[in-house]
Enzyme design. Sequence first.
Site, short mmCIF file in Angstrom:
data_model
loop_
_atom_site.label_atom_id
_atom_site.label_comp_id
_atom_site.label_asym_id
_atom_site.label_seq_id
_atom_site.Cartn_x
_atom_site.Cartn_y
_atom_site.Cartn_z
N SER A 134 0.72 -1.28 0.03
CA SER A 134 -0.15 0.12 0.15
C SER A 134 0.98 1.16 -0.05
O SER A 134 1.42 1.51 -0.86
CB SER A 134 -1.10 0.01 1.03
OG SER A 134 -2.12 0.71 1.10
N ASP A 190 -10.15 -5.91 -3.88
CA ASP A 190 -9.23 -4.80 -3.12
C ASP A 190 -10.24 -3.58 -3.35
O ASP A 190 -10.53 -3.27 -4.61
CB ASP A 190 -7.92 -4.73 -3.62
CG ASP A 190 -7.24 -3.69 -2.57
OD1 ASP A 190 -7.99 -2.98 -2.22
OD2 ASP A 190 -5.87 -3.71 -2.57
N HIS A 209 -7.32 -6.17 0.48
CA HIS A 209 -6.11 -5.29 0.33
C HIS A 209 -4.90 -5.88 0.86
O HIS A 209 -3.93 -5.16 0.98
CB HIS A 209 -6.73 -3.94 0.79
CG HIS A 209 -5.71 -2.93 0.56
ND1 HIS A 209 -5.25 -2.40 -0.37
CD2 HIS A 209 -4.99 -2.10 1.63
CE1 HIS A 209 -4.37 -1.43 -0.21
NE2 HIS A 209 -4.20 -1.25 0.83
#
Length: 254
Positions: free
Chosen positions: A81, A203, A231
Amino acid sequence: MSLHVERYGSTGPELVLLHGWGLSSAIWAPVVERLSRQYRLTLIDIPGLGRSPALDTGSLDALATALLAQAPQRAIWVGWSLGGALALKVASLQPARLSALMLVAATPCFVQREGWQPAMDPALFDAFAEGVAHLPAKTLGRFAMLQTQGSQSARTELKMLKQVIAQSEPDNLAGTLELLREDLRAELAELSVPASLVLGRYDQLVPASLADAVVQINPAIEVQSFEASAHLPFLSEPEHFDEALASLTRRTCL
């Protein structure tokens, strides 16, 4: 500046793990014991998050430089991320310091803009930033739910996310969120080290449709979609994640 760093393992290639926004390196706990048998791990809390103090200046360049100061001279970098954006910036600033790069549920451009649609709507991002400024605890809770929605192990992941959030006392929650507005497509295009991108099919934050756009920017990047993940693919499908990392390791010139 002294950042929070943890090191594990005594043999194998060097591996740097960078966590995502609002969290700390504690999110990697389930993979540490496994990976430390084959790699020498360096886990770094991003400045302003987890147990690392914020920098005087919070630019991506400044954070990447601070991370480099704590990292091995040459390593495989795995960024999840926001950690992926930072790892990509590190690769742009000091490519010789990376033997390979794995982006996990990460994107070079988190917010939509002209010519870039596989990303978050700017109005939604602005609303999220407003929530962080005025209702941080509630916003982080909502963020945790979004990260797990659709995953085969959503309950377990949500429980862990809440625990990591509860243990974290970030110095710069709002400032580090703003880093996700950066556009790193040029850095992705110039990436020269072996690289892979792992995406989760479900996601809600970094859409799996990103795959085609990334390959158009840099065809050398190996993209994989984890079909049972949201995610947090490294938690949802650990064996698949280990295989992807092993495949990238074999492509490196250590």
